[in-house]
Design an enzyme around this catalytic site. Structure first.
Site, PDB file in Angstrom:
ATOM      1  N   LYS A  15       0.837  -1.211   0.000  1.00 19.86           N
ATOM      2  CA  LYS A  15       0.000   0.000   0.000  1.00 19.86           C
ATOM      3  C   LYS A  15       0.873   1.263   0.000  1.00 19.86           C
ATOM      4  O   LYS A  15       0.635   2.184  -0.774  1.00 19.86           O
ATOM      5  CB  LYS A  15      -0.905  -0.039   1.246  1.00 19.86           C
ATOM      6  CG  LYS A  15      -1.860   1.114   1.392  1.00 19.86           C
ATOM      7  CD  LYS A  15      -3.006   0.758   2.314  1.00 19.86           C
ATOM      8  CE  LYS A  15      -2.772   1.046   3.773  1.00 19.86           C
ATOM      9  NZ  LYS A  15      -2.653   2.463   4.118  1.00 19.86           N
ATOM     10  N   SER A  16       1.900   1.290   0.849  1.00 23.56           N
ATOM     11  CA  SER A  16       2.733   2.504   0.953  1.00 23.56           C
ATOM     12  C   SER A  16       3.464   2.768  -0.362  1.00 23.56           C
ATOM     13  O   SER A  16       3.542   3.909  -0.828  1.00 23.56           O
ATOM     14  CB  SER A  16       3.769   2.333   2.068  1.00 23.56           C
ATOM     15  OG  SER A  16       3.136   2.278   3.305  1.00 23.56           O
ATOM     16  N   ARG A  20       3.051   5.952  -3.242  1.00 22.49           N
ATOM     17  CA  ARG A  20       4.203   6.768  -3.646  1.00 22.49           C
ATOM     18  C   ARG A  20       4.475   6.641  -5.136  1.00 22.49           C
ATOM     19  O   ARG A  20       4.840   7.626  -5.786  1.00 22.49           O
ATOM     20  CB  ARG A  20       5.431   6.352  -2.822  1.00 22.49           C
ATOM     21  CG  ARG A  20       5.324   6.828  -1.365  1.00 22.49           C
ATOM     22  CD  ARG A  20       6.268   6.024  -0.487  1.00 22.49           C
ATOM     23  NE  ARG A  20       6.344   6.535   0.879  1.00 22.49           N
ATOM     24  CZ  ARG A  20       5.436   6.315   1.835  1.00 22.49           C
ATOM     25  NH1 ARG A  20       4.340   5.622   1.574  1.00 22.49           N
ATOM     26  NH2 ARG A  20       5.615   6.799   3.059  1.00 22.49           N
ATOM     27  N   SER A 169       6.697  10.018  11.618  1.00 19.66           N
ATOM     28  CA  SER A 169       5.655   9.716  10.638  1.00 19.66           C
ATOM     29  C   SER A 169       6.217   9.764   9.219  1.00 19.66           C
ATOM     30  O   SER A 169       6.703  10.799   8.769  1.00 19.66           O
ATOM     31  CB  SER A 169       4.516  10.737  10.778  1.00 19.66           C
ATOM     32  OG  SER A 169       3.734  10.731   9.601  1.00 19.66           O
ATOM     33  N   SER A 195      11.579   5.980  10.234  1.00 20.42           N
ATOM     34  CA  SER A 195      10.285   5.446   9.792  1.00 20.42           C
ATOM     35  C   SER A 195      10.468   4.903   8.375  1.00 20.42           C
ATOM     36  O   SER A 195      11.543   5.051   7.792  1.00 20.42           O
ATOM     37  CB  SER A 195       9.209   6.533   9.820  1.00 20.42           C
ATOM     38  OG  SER A 195       9.544   7.552   8.899  1.00 20.42           O
ATOM     39  N   ASP A 318       1.889  -0.465  11.953  1.00 20.18           N
ATOM     40  CA  ASP A 318       0.677  -1.024  11.346  1.00 20.18           C
ATOM     41  C   ASP A 318       0.457  -2.494  11.728  1.00 20.18           C
ATOM     42  O   ASP A 318      -0.632  -3.025  11.515  1.00 20.18           O
ATOM     43  CB  ASP A 318       0.741  -0.904   9.819  1.00 20.18           C
ATOM     44  CG  ASP A 318       0.612   0.551   9.371  1.00 20.18           C
ATOM     45  OD1 ASP A 318       0.139   1.378  10.165  1.00 20.18           O
ATOM     46  OD2 ASP A 318       0.996   0.844   8.228  1.00 20.18           O
ATOM     47  N   ARG A 349      -6.547   2.707  17.949  1.00 20.43           N
ATOM     48  CA  ARG A 349      -6.287   1.253  17.943  1.00 20.43           C
ATOM     49  C   ARG A 349      -5.988   0.687  19.318  1.00 20.43           C
ATOM     50  O   ARG A 349      -6.190  -0.506  19.558  1.00 20.43           O
ATOM     51  CB  ARG A 349      -5.157   0.931  16.959  1.00 20.43           C
ATOM     52  CG  ARG A 349      -5.630   1.062  15.516  1.00 20.43           C
ATOM     53  CD  ARG A 349      -4.592   0.631  14.497  1.00 20.43           C
ATOM     54  NE  ARG A 349      -5.196   0.669  13.164  1.00 20.43           N
ATOM     55  CZ  ARG A 349      -4.514   0.813  12.033  1.00 20.43           C
ATOM     56  NH1 ARG A 349      -3.196   0.921  12.064  1.00 20.43           N
ATOM     57  NH2 ARG A 349      -5.133   0.828  10.872  1.00 20.43           N
TER      58      ARG A 349
HETATM   59  C1  S3P Z   1       2.335   5.155   6.145  1.00 21.84           C
HETATM   60  C2  S3P Z   1       2.860   5.616   7.328  1.00 21.84           C
HETATM   61  C3  S3P Z   1       2.274   5.298   8.626  1.00 21.84           C
HETATM   62  C4  S3P Z   1       1.354   4.095   8.538  1.00 21.84           C
HETATM   63  C5  S3P Z   1       0.399   4.202   7.392  1.00 21.84           C
HETATM   64  C6  S3P Z   1       1.158   4.276   6.083  1.00 21.84           C
HETATM   65  C7  S3P Z   1       3.005   5.556   4.886  1.00 21.84           C
HETATM   66  O1  S3P Z   1       1.521   6.398   9.078  1.00 21.84           O
HETATM   67  O2  S3P Z   1       0.647   3.937   9.743  1.00 21.84           O
HETATM   68  O3  S3P Z   1      -0.453   3.078   7.347  1.00 21.84           O
HETATM   69  O4  S3P Z   1       2.733   4.938   3.829  1.00 21.84           O
HETATM   70  O5  S3P Z   1       3.825   6.472   4.932  1.00 21.84           O
HETATM   71  P1  S3P Z   1       2.188   7.650   9.842  1.00 21.84           P
HETATM   72  O6  S3P Z   1       3.017   8.385   8.853  1.00 21.84           O
HETATM   73  O7  S3P Z   1       1.035   8.469  10.333  1.00 21.84           O
HETATM   74  O8  S3P Z   1       2.993   7.066  10.946  1.00 21.84           O
END
Ligand code: S3P
Length: 433
Positions: A15-16, A20, A169, A195, A318, A349
């Site tokens: 998904k991430s 992007r 984040s 992160s 997550d 959560r």
């Molecule tokens: C994500 C970052 C995380 C994650 C989200 C996807 C991303 O959120 O919880 O499901 O794709 O960059 P945060 O940036 O709020 O930590």
């Protein structure tokens, strides 16, 4: 406990990385071909807002290896300023990533735009979006409570920024990076806690280690030539299948082509450290991302989990719902600290996990930044109503426990799994022995 066996080749694409790839494709000059894009509702929301902001893109379903249907996306763009003023508010539905990351791009466009979402997204914190973009010179309006709608009056004259992330984040890091790409000069993002780093990898950004902190260097106004992207399977989706395999002794599941980026795969280290029989095979690197196959065998003797390291938490944020439910069912115990961010996700959560585990007979105690499961007081008789709070990861975590243990659960709004894992129940059915 039930036994599950099989090979998974159809896990959702990450998904991430899908978000992007689409956003970077829209910022690139030329034709971007994305192979294996996610059908999840969140990623489709990103394509939706891009189209509504004037980007030309199409999705194609093609037959891949072994007859598997793969979704590809083709984006045509002329680069940074290819966007057009949207005629209506841009609907991000449930997708925080879409809303936050696209804000960084819209802040650099010379027109006004507005981002909205579903009831859950309209409650999530957006000051973290507005603050850096205002410092760069964009005009952003939020609700009084600091939530969406986000009203953006963008400018082509964004100033470069040196920004120290106040929260770990990846969404905030990415939106600042996307805005900074348009700025007139070099920007730097300082990341005290690591992160997920897909944005840096996909844009080929330079990163430096300065006194133990990570600095990401973003050159301003440097053309991005279009390049192809391949999306590996989503480790956050793999986590559900790994938990399914670990819960029952005798299970054996092989999950193919999973993204094993170290900023995403922390849950595998946690579970291996707790005695889970997990092996990684066929390790390789595609497009800068580590990829491999995960082989999981259920042995039925997991140690209780204690998760409290802030850096590790940023890398498993997550996966915590599934880790908590797995640990509760496998060991009767679970402990989490330093994870206040978990209260700001698609649902709170921490509360969602504690409330539902209590309904299942577990003794739980909540803290502002975590919670603890302290054994099981009673076994439910009959079906237990599990409140998904419209949160895909809460729904799937409990659904895995229900499938593996045979505990009857009636999970509310179960269709929410489609946010990230549309074929979740179909896939589980193929693994049942
Ligand atoms: C994500 C970052 C995380 C994650 C989200 C996807 C991303 O959120 O919880 O499901 O794709 O960059 P945060 O940036 O709020 O930590």
């Amino acid at each position: 406990m039930r036994v599950f066996k099989g090979e998974v080749t159809s896990l959702p694409p990450d998904k991430s990385i899908s978000h992007r790839a689409a956003l970077i494709g829209a910022l690139s000059e030329g034709t971007t071909e994305i192979t294996n894009f996610s059908a999840g509702f969140d990623n489709q929301s990103t394509l939706g807002v891009l189209k509504d902001a004037g980007i030309s893109l199409r999705q194609e379903l093609v037959e891949g290896e072994a007859g598997r249907i793969v979704r590809n996306v083709v984006i045509e763009s002329k680069g940074f300023w290819s966007f057009l003023p949207p005629s209506a508010p841009l609907m991000c539905n449930n997708s925080g990533s879409t809303m936050r990351m696209f804000s960084g791009i819209l802040a650099a466009q010379p027109f006004a735009s507005e981002l909205v979402g579903d009831a859950s997204l309209m409650k999530r914190p957006m000051k973290r979006v507005a603050e850096p973009l205002r410092l760069m010179g964009a005009d952003l309006g939020l609700s009084e409570g600091g939530t969406a709608p986000i009203r953006i009056r963008g400018t082509k004259e964004l100033k470069p920024i040196r920004y120290r992330l106040p929260v770990p984040s990846a969404q905030v890091k990415s939106l600042v990076a996307f805005a900074a790409l348009h700025a007139d000069g070099e920007s730097r993002i300082v990341e005290p806690l690591r992160s997920r780093d897909h944005t840096e990898l996909m844009l080929g950004l330079e990163t430096l280690d300065v006194d133990g902190e990570r600095h990401i260097v973003i050159p301003g106004r440097k053309t991005i030539p279009a390049k192809p992207f391949y999306i590996p399977a989503d480790p956050s989706a793999a986590c559900f299948i790994v938990a399914l395999g670990l819960l029952a002794s005798g299970s054996e599941i092989l999950i193919r082509d999973v993204c094993l980026n170290p900023t995403r795969a922390g849950f595998l280290d946690i579970l291996s450290g707790a005695g889970g029989a997990i092996e990684i095979e066929n390790r390789r690197v595609i497009g800068g991302e580590a990829i491999g196959d995960i082989l999981v065998r259920g042995s039925g003797d997991l140690q209780p989990l204690l998760i409290n390291d802030p850096e590790l938490i940023a890398c498993v944020i997550d996966e915590i719902p599934m880790l908590a439910v797995l640990s509760a069912f496998a060991t009767g115990s679970f402990e989490l600290h330093n994870a206040a961010e978990l209260r700001t996700k698609e649902s709170d959560r921490i509360d969602a996990l504690a409330v539902n585990l209590q309904r299942l007979g577990f003794a739980c105690e909540q803290y502002p930044d975590g919670f603890m499961v302290k054994g099981r007081l009673s076994m439910p008789s009959g079906s237990v109503v599990i409140e998904s709070f419209d949160d895909h990861r809460i729904a799937m975590s409990f659904a895995i426990a229900a499938r593996a243990t045979g505990c009857e659960m009636d999970i509310t709004d179960i269709g929410v799994v489609g946010v990230s894992f549309p074929n979740f129940f179909g896939l589980l059915a193929t693994l049942e022995v």
